[in-house]
Every structure is written in C-alpha cells, then in structure tokens.
Write a protein that holds these residues in place. Structure first.
Motif, PDB file in Angstrom:
ATOM      1  N   THR A  38      36.908  34.777  15.449  1.00  0.00           N
ATOM      2  CA  THR A  38      37.943  35.512  14.336  1.00  0.00           C
ATOM      3  C   THR A  38      37.792  36.550  14.629  1.00  0.00           C
ATOM      4  N   LEU A  39      39.491  37.316  13.899  1.00  0.00           N
ATOM      5  CA  LEU A  39      40.212  38.228  14.550  1.00  0.00           C
ATOM      6  C   LEU A  39      40.571  39.064  12.991  1.00  0.00           C
ATOM      7  N   ARG A  40      40.122  40.370  12.929  1.00  0.00           N
ATOM      8  CA  ARG A  40      40.292  41.380  11.411  1.00  0.00           C
ATOM      9  C   ARG A  40      39.654  40.287  10.315  1.00  0.00           C
ATOM     10  N   ARG A  41      38.997  39.623  10.367  1.00  0.00           N
ATOM     11  CA  ARG A  41      39.009  39.501   8.919  1.00  0.00           C
ATOM     12  C   ARG A  41      36.926  39.548   8.423  1.00  0.00           C
ATOM     13  N   PRO A  42      37.000  41.186   8.071  1.00  0.00           N
ATOM     14  CA  PRO A  42      35.657  41.577   8.128  1.00  0.00           C
ATOM     15  C   PRO A  42      34.858  40.583   7.552  1.00  0.00           C
ATOM     16  N   ASP A  43      35.434  40.974   5.915  1.00  0.00           N
ATOM     17  CA  ASP A  43      34.874  40.208   5.105  1.00  0.00           C
ATOM     18  C   ASP A  43      34.780  38.447   4.922  1.00  0.00           C
ATOM     19  N   THR A  96      39.925  45.453  20.066  1.00  0.00           N
ATOM     20  CA  THR A  96      39.204  46.451  20.045  1.00  0.00           C
ATOM     21  C   THR A  96      37.763  46.055  19.500  1.00  0.00           C
ATOM     22  N   GLY A  97      37.571  45.002  19.957  1.00  0.00           N
ATOM     23  CA  GLY A  97      35.800  44.567  19.492  1.00  0.00           C
ATOM     24  C   GLY A  97      35.694  44.987  18.166  1.00  0.00           C
ATOM     25  N   SER A  98      35.839  44.835  16.423  1.00  0.00           N
ATOM     26  CA  SER A  98      35.998  45.580  15.489  1.00  0.00           C
ATOM     27  C   SER A  98      35.400  44.324  14.732  1.00  0.00           C
ATOM     28  N   ALA A  99      35.263  43.031  15.527  1.00  0.00           N
ATOM     29  CA  ALA A  99      33.806  42.479  14.752  1.00  0.00           C
ATOM     30  C   ALA A  99      31.902  42.595  15.351  1.00  0.00           C
ATOM     31  N   ARG A 100      32.000  43.873  16.517  1.00  0.00           N
ATOM     32  CA  ARG A 100      30.978  43.943  16.965  1.00  0.00           C
ATOM     33  C   ARG A 100      29.703  44.201  15.905  1.00  0.00           C
ATOM     34  N   ASP A 101      29.910  45.768  15.104  1.00  0.00           N
ATOM     35  CA  ASP A 101      29.039  46.058  14.585  1.00  0.00           C
ATOM     36  C   ASP A 101      28.541  44.948  13.511  1.00  0.00           C
ATOM     37  N   LEU A 102      29.693  44.132  13.181  1.00  0.00           N
ATOM     38  CA  LEU A 102      28.901  43.675  11.959  1.00  0.00           C
ATOM     39  C   LEU A 102      27.891  42.650  12.182  1.00  0.00           C
ATOM     40  N   VAL A 103      28.694  42.434  13.521  1.00  0.00           N
ATOM     41  CA  VAL A 103      27.382  41.021  14.124  1.00  0.00           C
ATOM     42  C   VAL A 103      25.923  41.185  14.039  1.00  0.00           C
ATOM     43  N   GLU A 104      25.866  42.820  14.763  1.00  0.00           N
ATOM     44  CA  GLU A 104      24.925  43.501  15.405  1.00  0.00           C
ATOM     45  C   GLU A 104      24.391  43.517  13.677  1.00  0.00           C
ATOM     46  N   GLY A 105      25.057  44.469  13.694  1.00  0.00           N
ATOM     47  CA  GLY A 105      24.301  44.421  12.160  1.00  0.00           C
ATOM     48  C   GLY A 105      23.201  43.240  11.281  1.00  0.00           C
ATOM     49  N   LEU A 106      23.922  41.486  11.297  1.00  0.00           N
ATOM     50  CA  LEU A 106      23.040  41.496  10.346  1.00  0.00           C
ATOM     51  C   LEU A 106      22.225  40.563  11.732  1.00  0.00           C
ATOM     52  N   GLN A 107      21.575  40.753  12.758  1.00  0.00           N
ATOM     53  CA  GLN A 107      20.697  40.565  14.372  1.00  0.00           C
ATOM     54  C   GLN A 107      19.613  40.252  13.175  1.00  0.00           C
ATOM     55  N   THR A 108      19.114  41.318  11.905  1.00  0.00           N
ATOM     56  CA  THR A 108      18.041  40.644  10.985  1.00  0.00           C
ATOM     57  C   THR A 108      17.866  40.117  10.575  1.00  0.00           C
ATOM     58  N   GLU A 109      18.635  40.014   9.642  1.00  0.00           N
ATOM     59  CA  GLU A 109      18.163  38.564   8.823  1.00  0.00           C
ATOM     60  C   GLU A 109      19.418  36.975   9.261  1.00  0.00           C
ATOM     61  N   ARG A 110      19.420  36.757  10.357  1.00  0.00           N
ATOM     62  CA  ARG A 110      19.951  35.885  10.916  1.00  0.00           C
ATOM     63  C   ARG A 110      18.865  34.635  11.575  1.00  0.00           C
ATOM     64  N   PRO A 111      18.524  33.226  10.593  1.00  0.00           N
ATOM     65  CA  PRO A 111      17.569  32.629  11.004  1.00  0.00           C
ATOM     66  C   PRO A 111      17.220  32.084  12.709  1.00  0.00           C
ATOM     67  N   TRP A 112      18.558  32.119  13.266  1.00  0.00           N
ATOM     68  CA  TRP A 112      18.814  31.813  14.112  1.00  0.00           C
ATOM     69  C   TRP A 112      19.453  32.427  15.389  1.00  0.00           C
ATOM     70  N   PRO A 113      19.620  32.325  16.857  1.00  0.00           N
ATOM     71  CA  PRO A 113      20.241  33.354  17.533  1.00  0.00           C
ATOM     72  C   PRO A 113      21.223  33.542  17.267  1.00  0.00           C
ATOM     73  N   LEU A 114      21.449  34.536  17.099  1.00  0.00           N
ATOM     74  CA  LEU A 114      23.328  35.084  16.791  1.00  0.00           C
ATOM     75  C   LEU A 114      23.755  35.718  18.615  1.00  0.00           C
ATOM     76  N   THR A 115      24.935  35.499  18.896  1.00  0.00           N
ATOM     77  CA  THR A 115      25.421  35.651  19.621  1.00  0.00           C
ATOM     78  C   THR A 115      26.946  36.712  19.692  1.00  0.00           C
ATOM     79  N   TYR A 116      27.280  37.919  20.146  1.00  0.00           N
ATOM     80  CA  TYR A 116      28.497  38.402  19.987  1.00  0.00           C
ATOM     81  C   TYR A 116      29.211  38.316  21.618  1.00  0.00           C
ATOM     82  N   VAL A 117      30.624  37.422  21.035  1.00  0.00           N
ATOM     83  CA  VAL A 117      31.390  37.615  22.581  1.00  0.00           C
ATOM     84  C   VAL A 117      32.960  38.573  21.848  1.00  0.00           C
ATOM     85  N   HIS A 118      33.231  39.315  22.579  1.00  0.00           N
ATOM     86  CA  HIS A 118      34.871  39.757  22.840  1.00  0.00           C
ATOM     87  C   HIS A 118      35.303  38.604  23.895  1.00  0.00           C
TER      88      HIS A 118
END
Length: 314
Positions: free
Chosen positions: A11-16, A46-68
């Motif tokens: 992903t590259l700055r496409r939060p929606d 700038t790592g702009s997707a980090r907060d979005l991904v980390e905010g989804l940690q509680t609702e994901r059904p499988w392990p969710l990994t963020y890579v910068h």
C-alpha cells in the motif's frame, strides 16, 4: 497444513482502499486455519498506514503484520512482504481491490485442481468517476476476464489477485526485480522466468475481486499510458533474454498493430464513437512494442506516485 497461506497487501497512501481490502480479507469464508498471516507493506516513507493497521489488530481473525518499506517501489514492496513471512503459499491483493467472500478459497481450490505454480482470478473493474462514454472501456481495462471454468492457462496475468507457490514461483529472498520499481512490469519478468523453467499458470474462475480506479486513474490519458507500457512488455522480455529475433518479431507486430488500429481509431474518432477508446488502446499497445527501449518507460509507481500524492495534498 495449518497456516500455509499468507496474504500480502502492498500500500502507498490509500487508507480508504487499504481498509476496504483488509476488511474483505477478514471476511473470507471456507479457509479457516489455512490463513497463517496477513502482511501489509507500507511503502510510504512516513509510515502513514501504521496507525490504521495497528488499530485493526483486535478485529482481525488471523495474525496481522505491519511492514514498513520506506523506499517507494512496487517490486521493493512485494519483496518486503515476502521477507516478513515464511508461508509456502502467497496470495497477493492490491490496495485498490476488494475480495469477494470466497476469493481465497477459490484460489486455493484452483491451485489444488490445476497444480499450477501461479493461479490468477477474475477482476471486475470499477471506474465510478469516469466520463460516461469512457466508463465501459475503463471498467474493461481495469478488469480481468478469463475462462468460465478453473483450468490451466497459457499466459500469465498480473500479481494483483493471484496465488503463488513460493518454492517454484518466487525463488530467492528477493524474486521481484527492483529495476521495475518505478515503471512496473516486475511480474512480467518474474513470470517469463517461471515459464522458461517450465512453470505452469492456472485460472480460478470463482476467485473474484473488484478493482476500483481512483479519479486520477479513471482517465483516457492514464489508461493509454498503461496500455503503452503493457505493449512494451513482450519486447522488453525478449530483450532481457537477448532474444533479438523475438524482439524484431514483436516490433514488426507492433508496427502492424499501430498502423491498422491507428487508422481505425481515427475513423471512429471522426464519428465520436465510444468504441474509439478500445482502438486507441490497441494502437498504444502496438506503439509500445516498437518503443520498448530504456528511456521510453512511463512511470506509475514509487517516487512518481509519491510525488503526485504529495502535490495533491499540498
């Protein structure tokens, strides 16, 4: 065989778009324990997707990994995603795609049924912001259609909406050529090498995704630049293999296409037929086969895309 599949989403700055893509993966049905990991590769310095991904940690059904992966580039992002997982099966979904609930199960079944090294699925293109006369062409352009049944196919498609057997299709720690970071085509080179090794390609007829073209891509200018780049692919692949007779053949084919389809597009443009867009596309692909050399590659990814986003935000 638990957890043998990783889904990688660059992903590259496409939060929606990223949120929609992730939620569609979270909603996959009939895969259960097969998914071992979802990897989001943030290609923004700038790592702009980090907060979005980390905010989804509680609702994901499988392990969710963020890579910068801070150096923008499509091949760099894909390689970084692969480095973050050891899964033997890799599914790629782009951040402008939304997977149907049965998408991953259909890809897995397609791989089992065909034994292919890479399996591709169909794509429904969406271009809601396009001009009305152009919209049907653009939705075909961003879409992908193949056989009605799951089977082996002769030619590969692109990485978006695909499943790859890592051991055979993705050799080495960085199988995507980073020379393609800005212009794309990293999958063309990968699949050409796989084909040369005797690899097989498959089609999973029920592995549907939707691909949404943002406004800056839902234009004739953008689509024709992409068509030109697609046209360059066969000539560039032959040149990379130093198969000069094949280069010459592709250039002759391109010249013929440019002349025939160019003449047809002029005729349709005069009468303002909506079908002229399809002939513009074919003409651009023909010209691409002629002008495949270094210096003619249009840039759609990496630094160019980041600069466009920063300009739009200013």
């Amino acid at each position: 065989m638990a957890g043998d599949v990783a889904v990688i989403i660059p992903t590259l700055r496409r939060p929606d778009g990223l949120l929609d893509a992730l939620q569609s993966v979270f909603g996959q049905q009939a895969v259960g324990h097969r998914v071992g990991q979802i990897v989001v590769v943030d290609n923004d310095p700038t790592g702009s997707a980090r907060d979005l991904v980390e905010g989804l940690q509680t609702e994901r059904p499988w392990p969710l990994t963020y890579v910068h992966a801070p150096v923008p580039g499509v091949a760099t992002a894909r390689n970084a995603g692969l480095a973050a997982t050891e899964a033997p099966l890799i599914a790629f979904l782009d951040d402008d795609e939304v997977a149907s609930p049965g998408w991953l199960a259909a890809l897995l079944e397609g791989q089992t049924q065909t034994g292919a090294d890479v399996v591709f699925g169909p794509i429904t293109g969406r271009a809601p912001s396009a001009e009305p006369w152009l919209q049907p062409y653009l939705e075909r352009f961003f879409g992908r259609h193949g056989p009605a049944k799951t089977q082996l196919i002769d030619q590969p498609w692109g990485c978006g909406n695909s499943l790859m057997v890592r051991a055979t299709a993705l050799p080495g720690p960085a199988p995507f050529n980073t020379a393609s970071d800005q212009a794309g085509g990293e999958d063309d080179a990968l699949f050409a090498a796989l084909s040369a090794r005797g690899g097989r390609f498959g089609w999973a007829a029920d592995a549907w995704v939707e691909e949404f073209a943002p406004p800056h891509r839902a234009t004739l200018r953008y689509a024709l630049a992409r068509a030109f780049a697609y046209g360059q692919g066969p000539s560039q692949t032959a040149a990379a293999a130093k198969d000069w007779p094949a280069v010459a053949r592709w250039m002759l084919i391109g010249a013929a296409q440019a002349m025939v389809w160019g003449a047809g597009s002029v005729a349709l443009a005069i009468v303002r037929s909506p079908r002229r867009a399809d002939l513009y596309d074919r003409t651009a692909r023909g010209i691409g086969k002629l002008f495949w050399m270094k210096g003619f590659e249009p840039h759609f990814y990496g630094a160019r895309e980041l600069a466009r986003l920063e300009k739009a935000a200013a």
